[in-house]
Design a protein around this motif. Structure first.
Motif, PDB file in Angstrom:
ATOM      1  N   PHE A 138       0.817  -1.211   0.000  1.00 17.31           N
ATOM      2  CA  PHE A 138       0.000   0.000   0.000  1.00 17.31           C
ATOM      3  C   PHE A 138       0.854   1.266   0.000  1.00 17.31           C
ATOM      4  O   PHE A 138       0.516   2.259  -0.622  1.00 17.31           O
ATOM      5  N   LEU A 139       1.952   1.193   0.718  1.00 18.72           N
ATOM      6  CA  LEU A 139       2.868   2.337   0.717  1.00 18.72           C
ATOM      7  C   LEU A 139       3.354   2.556  -0.717  1.00 18.72           C
ATOM      8  O   LEU A 139       3.433   3.669  -1.211  1.00 18.72           O
ATOM      9  N   ASN A 140       3.637   1.448  -1.383  1.00 16.10           N
ATOM     10  CA  ASN A 140       4.179   1.520  -2.727  1.00 16.10           C
ATOM     11  C   ASN A 140       3.146   2.008  -3.739  1.00 16.10           C
ATOM     12  O   ASN A 140       3.439   2.813  -4.611  1.00 16.10           O
ATOM     13  N   GLU A 141       1.902   1.497  -3.597  1.00 10.72           N
ATOM     14  CA  GLU A 141       0.843   1.885  -4.530  1.00 10.72           C
ATOM     15  C   GLU A 141       0.339   3.290  -4.220  1.00 10.72           C
ATOM     16  O   GLU A 141      -0.156   3.991  -5.084  1.00 10.72           O
ATOM     17  N   GLY A 142       0.449   3.669  -2.934  1.00 10.29           N
ATOM     18  CA  GLY A 142      -0.190   4.894  -2.466  1.00 10.29           C
ATOM     19  C   GLY A 142       0.493   6.165  -2.924  1.00 10.29           C
ATOM     20  O   GLY A 142      -0.135   7.219  -2.968  1.00 10.29           O
ATOM     21  N   CYS A 143       1.786   6.086  -3.226  1.00 11.71           N
ATOM     22  CA  CYS A 143       2.420   7.305  -3.726  1.00 11.71           C
ATOM     23  C   CYS A 143       3.361   6.974  -4.868  1.00 11.71           C
ATOM     24  O   CYS A 143       3.901   5.885  -4.956  1.00 11.71           O
ATOM     25  N   ALA A 144       3.545   7.964  -5.720  1.00 19.86           N
ATOM     26  CA  ALA A 144       4.330   7.753  -6.935  1.00 19.86           C
ATOM     27  C   ALA A 144       5.814   7.645  -6.615  1.00 19.86           C
ATOM     28  O   ALA A 144       6.302   8.246  -5.660  1.00 19.86           O
ATOM     29  N   ASN A 145       6.537   6.865  -7.439  1.00 21.55           N
ATOM     30  CA  ASN A 145       7.993   6.779  -7.288  1.00 21.55           C
ATOM     31  C   ASN A 145       8.669   8.055  -7.765  1.00 21.55           C
ATOM     32  O   ASN A 145       9.734   8.422  -7.301  1.00 21.55           O
ATOM     33  N   ARG A 146       8.025   8.686  -8.750  1.00 18.52           N
ATOM     34  CA  ARG A 146       8.602   9.922  -9.272  1.00 18.52           C
ATOM     35  C   ARG A 146       7.595  11.050  -9.161  1.00 18.52           C
ATOM     36  O   ARG A 146       6.395  10.829  -9.256  1.00 18.52           O
ATOM     37  N   LEU A 147       8.098  12.255  -8.995  1.00 18.30           N
ATOM     38  CA  LEU A 147       7.243  13.437  -8.941  1.00 18.30           C
ATOM     39  C   LEU A 147       7.038  13.937 -10.377  1.00 18.30           C
ATOM     40  O   LEU A 147       7.773  13.543 -11.283  1.00 18.30           O
ATOM     41  N   PRO A 148       6.053  14.833 -10.560  1.00 17.45           N
ATOM     42  CA  PRO A 148       5.781  15.313 -11.927  1.00 17.45           C
ATOM     43  C   PRO A 148       7.028  15.869 -12.635  1.00 17.45           C
ATOM     44  O   PRO A 148       7.152  15.755 -13.851  1.00 17.45           O
ATOM     45  N   ASN A 149       7.967  16.433 -11.882  1.00 25.99           N
ATOM     46  CA  ASN A 149       9.161  16.997 -12.540  1.00 25.99           C
ATOM     47  C   ASN A 149      10.232  15.943 -12.837  1.00 25.99           C
ATOM     48  O   ASN A 149      11.350  16.280 -13.221  1.00 25.99           O
ATOM     49  N   GLY A 150       9.885  14.657 -12.636  1.00 26.64           N
ATOM     50  CA  GLY A 150      10.844  13.606 -12.957  1.00 26.64           C
ATOM     51  C   GLY A 150      11.770  13.260 -11.802  1.00 26.64           C
ATOM     52  O   GLY A 150      12.525  12.301 -11.856  1.00 26.64           O
ATOM     53  N   HIS A 151      11.674  14.046 -10.707  1.00 19.73           N
ATOM     54  CA  HIS A 151      12.494  13.743  -9.526  1.00 19.73           C
ATOM     55  C   HIS A 151      12.057  12.440  -8.870  1.00 19.73           C
ATOM     56  O   HIS A 151      10.890  12.067  -8.924  1.00 19.73           O
ATOM     57  N   VAL A 152      13.005  11.794  -8.222  1.00 18.61           N
ATOM     58  CA  VAL A 152      12.681  10.612  -7.429  1.00 18.61           C
ATOM     59  C   VAL A 152      12.030  11.081  -6.123  1.00 18.61           C
ATOM     60  O   VAL A 152      12.522  11.984  -5.461  1.00 18.61           O
ATOM     61  N   ASN A 153      10.904  10.447  -5.779  1.00 15.17           N
ATOM     62  CA  ASN A 153      10.170  10.812  -4.560  1.00 15.17           C
ATOM     63  C   ASN A 153      10.852  10.176  -3.344  1.00 15.17           C
ATOM     64  O   ASN A 153      10.454   9.114  -2.865  1.00 15.17           O
ATOM     65  N   PHE A 154      11.877  10.827  -2.852  1.00 13.98           N
ATOM     66  CA  PHE A 154      12.722  10.194  -1.830  1.00 13.98           C
ATOM     67  C   PHE A 154      11.998  10.039  -0.487  1.00 13.98           C
ATOM     68  O   PHE A 154      12.272   9.129   0.281  1.00 13.98           O
ATOM     69  N   GLU A 155      11.068  10.939  -0.247  1.00 13.97           N
ATOM     70  CA  GLU A 155      10.302  10.896   0.993  1.00 13.97           C
ATOM     71  C   GLU A 155       9.610   9.539   1.160  1.00 13.97           C
ATOM     72  O   GLU A 155       9.598   8.948   2.237  1.00 13.97           O
ATOM     73  N   LYS A 156       9.046   9.060   0.050  1.00 18.15           N
ATOM     74  CA  LYS A 156       8.395   7.759   0.067  1.00 18.15           C
ATOM     75  C   LYS A 156       9.389   6.662   0.431  1.00 18.15           C
ATOM     76  O   LYS A 156       9.088   5.752   1.211  1.00 18.15           O
ATOM     77  N   PHE A 157      10.603   6.768  -0.144  1.00 20.99           N
ATOM     78  CA  PHE A 157      11.561   5.692   0.057  1.00 20.99           C
ATOM     79  C   PHE A 157      12.152   5.696   1.462  1.00 20.99           C
ATOM     80  O   PHE A 157      12.584   4.670   1.964  1.00 20.99           O
ATOM     81  N   LEU A 158      12.134   6.855   2.118  1.00 24.27           N
ATOM     82  CA  LEU A 158      12.559   6.890   3.525  1.00 24.27           C
ATOM     83  C   LEU A 158      11.586   6.087   4.373  1.00 24.27           C
ATOM     84  O   LEU A 158      11.974   5.343   5.263  1.00 24.27           O
ATOM     85  N   GLU A 159      10.305   6.225   4.077  1.00 26.71           N
ATOM     86  CA  GLU A 159       9.278   5.485   4.830  1.00 26.71           C
ATOM     87  C   GLU A 159       9.396   3.992   4.541  1.00 26.71           C
ATOM     88  O   GLU A 159       9.298   3.156   5.441  1.00 26.71           O
ATOM     89  N   LEU A 160       9.631   3.661   3.283  1.00 25.92           N
ATOM     90  CA  LEU A 160       9.816   2.264   2.885  1.00 25.92           C
ATOM     91  C   LEU A 160      11.023   1.666   3.618  1.00 25.92           C
ATOM     92  O   LEU A 160      10.964   0.565   4.177  1.00 25.92           O
ATOM     93  N   ALA A 161      12.112   2.433   3.625  1.00 17.12           N
ATOM     94  CA  ALA A 161      13.349   1.955   4.258  1.00 17.12           C
ATOM     95  C   ALA A 161      13.155   1.779   5.754  1.00 17.12           C
ATOM     96  O   ALA A 161      13.756   0.913   6.381  1.00 17.12           O
ATOM     97  N   LYS A 162      12.287   2.608   6.336  1.00 16.80           N
ATOM     98  CA  LYS A 162      12.045   2.494   7.766  1.00 16.80           C
ATOM     99  C   LYS A 162      11.396   1.134   8.060  1.00 16.80           C
ATOM    100  O   LYS A 162      11.795   0.431   8.980  1.00 16.80           O
ATOM    101  N   GLN A 163      10.410   0.767   7.236  1.00 15.76           N
ATOM    102  CA  GLN A 163       9.720  -0.510   7.464  1.00 15.76           C
ATOM    103  C   GLN A 163      10.629  -1.694   7.167  1.00 15.76           C
ATOM    104  O   GLN A 163      10.684  -2.654   7.936  1.00 15.76           O
ATOM    105  N   VAL A 164      11.340  -1.643   6.043  1.00 19.11           N
ATOM    106  CA  VAL A 164      12.204  -2.764   5.688  1.00 19.11           C
ATOM    107  C   VAL A 164      13.399  -2.841   6.642  1.00 19.11           C
ATOM    108  O   VAL A 164      13.863  -3.917   6.998  1.00 19.11           O
TER     109      VAL A 164
END
Length: 468
Positions: free
Chosen positions: A385-411
């Motif tokens: 759900f974390l993965n589906e719930g937010c995009a990997n990239r932002l509209p400007n093509g940037h990597v959505n790092f905020e999402k990956f911090l949350e992912l890394a916290k769980q893993v």
């Protein structure tokens, strides 16, 4: 953020950073293409993130950053490609192609690049099953080693440790595969009650404490094989900015994760089989009470995965329909456990218990108190759900790092838990039984159940007829 599980951060991996971008929108700072908010990195281009990973003579990335980026980068770039780019940039920046090397400078840089490569091999060893990865490692060492003898030693040590780790992991995998194959070929699909030659669980182990401990052995053994990257690779989609290929998806490297889910299902069916098999009501009730005690002991140990499998097995319809059997069972203990694993409120009770166990684990003095084995399919669901719930990239093509911090916290938490050494003595006999005892298919379970207590209504009668 609504409905996201709040997990305790594993202290070794993460400082509890204020992961709350929505509370106070402050100015965004940009440093070298990295966007920060309240001191936390929130987004950046892939190039900027790669640059941020690369050590220099006077810079080394934070541990949490290394883990987060190595975990999530594989959604955008394959590990061998990433390592290749890291090495190229190091060669450029440290001028490792110059005919005469600046020894003083490289002695400052050497230990840092070695440290980065060590962390990578330790946390994501499966990445290095690929020849190309080892090639990049060796190339880097050959370039810096002339400046310091000690670098050869370090490199050899790194490769030895890596080889041992990969050998252990693949040995474990082979064992699991062998067992799975043996089980699926053997007596798995009983269409009716099997001949009485089958031993039942109580003849192999009549003590609930011991069985709970052996289940914990199996869980920790299987967990130890799961690479953190499998959580990310399970959800790899095509990267919208890369039309040429889908990263990884040809070889979704999630076999250990899948094997672990299969083990959970096997345990559910084993519990149901053991309950439906005895001919006498009194014996069936005895088996149910035995499993309730095992489940309670799993809860006390912090083994929530086996606990959930046992409860699920007891809640399968062929088992729960055995009204006469259940009337003989002292059910109070069972209801307490069921309440703990109740799915309401997004498994609120279980999550509270898990937080308690995680907290105990952080302050533990013994391996016994360190054990936390999460209810695994829920962990996967959260990550999904974390993965589906937010995009990997932002509209400007940037990597959505905020999402990956949350992912890394769980893993990251999961990694801490899977490294616990099992404190209980192993009983090969019981473990062999858990892996190889024959189990009914769903149809077999219904047949056994109807033979034990005959069908109550028309639906059940029809079902029994069609099964026979």
């Amino acid at each position: 953020q609504e409905g996201m599980p709040q997990t305790l951060s594993s202290t070794s991996m993460f400082t509890p950073c204020g992961f709350s971008p929505h509370l106070h929108t402050s100015k965004e700072d940009e440093q070298g293409g990295l966007i920060y908010q309240d001191g936390n990195l929130t987004s950046a281009s892939l190039d900027a993130l790669i640059q941020h990973l690369i050590p220099t003579t006077d810079y080394y990335p934070e541990k949490a950053y290394i883990f987060t980026f190595l975990l999530s980068s594989r959604l955008f770039i394959e590990p061998h490609e990433l390592l290749s780019r890291v090495c190229h940039k190091c060669i450029e920046q440290q001028r490792l192609d110059d005919p005469v090397l600046d020894k003083a400078r490289i002695r400052k840089f050497g230990p840092k690049i070695l440290q980065l490569l060590t962390e990578w091999t330790e946390t994501f060893p499966y990445d290095f099953q690929e020849e190309r990865m080892i090639g990049h490692l060796k190339d880097m060492i050959h370039r810096i080693a002339p400046c310091d003898e000690a670098y050869w030693k370090k490199m050899n040590h790194l490769l030895q440790t890596l080889n041992q780790k990969l050998a252990t992991l693949s040995h474990g995998q082979e064992g699991i595969v062998k067992i799975s194959a043996a089980v699926s070929d053997k007596l798995v699909t009983f269409k009716s009650k099997p001949p009485s030659i089958q031993r039942e669980i109580l003849s192999v182990c009549s003590d609930p404490y011991t069985l709970a401990q052996q289940l914990t052995h199996v869980e920790l053994e299987r967990l130890s094989h799961i690479g953190p990257e499998e959580f990310v690779q399970a959800f790899v989609h095509k990267d919208p900015l890369d039309v040429t290929k889908t990263c990884f998806s040809e070889q979704k490297k999630t076999s250990n994760l899948e094997a672990y889910v299969k083990w959970f299902n096997r345990l559910c069916y084993l519990v149901a089989t053991e309950i439906c098999m005895p001919a006498k009501k009194k014996q069936r009730a005895q088996v149910i009470e035995f499993f309730i005690d095992v489940a309670r002991e799993c809860f006390n140990i912090g083994n929530f995965n086996s606990l959930m499998a046992i409860i699920s097995g007891m809640n399968m319809s062929p088992v729960s329909r055995l009204k006469k059997t259940w009337s003989k069972v002292k059910t109070a203990k069972f209801f307490i456990l069921e309440h703990q694993m109740d799915p309401t409120g997004n498994f609120y009770n279980y999550r509270t218990a898990l937080r308690g166990a995680a907290h105990r684990s952080l302050t533990a003095h013994s391996n016994r108190e360190k054990i936390v084995i999460p209810f695994f399919s829920l962990l996967i669901k959260d990550i999904y759900f974390l993965n589906e719930g937010c995009a990997n990239r932002l509209p400007n093509g940037h990597v959505n790092f905020e999402k990956f911090l949350e992912l890394a916290k769980q893993v990251g938490e999961f990694i801490t838990w899977k490294q616990v050494e099992c404190p209980f003595e192993q009983d090969p006999n019981i473990i062999h039984y858990l892996h190889t005892a024959p189990i009914f298919t769903e149809d077999g379970l219904y047949l056994a159940s109807y033979e034990s207590e005959s069908p109550e209504n028309q639906t059940e009668k029809d079902r029994w007829k069609s099964l026979r």
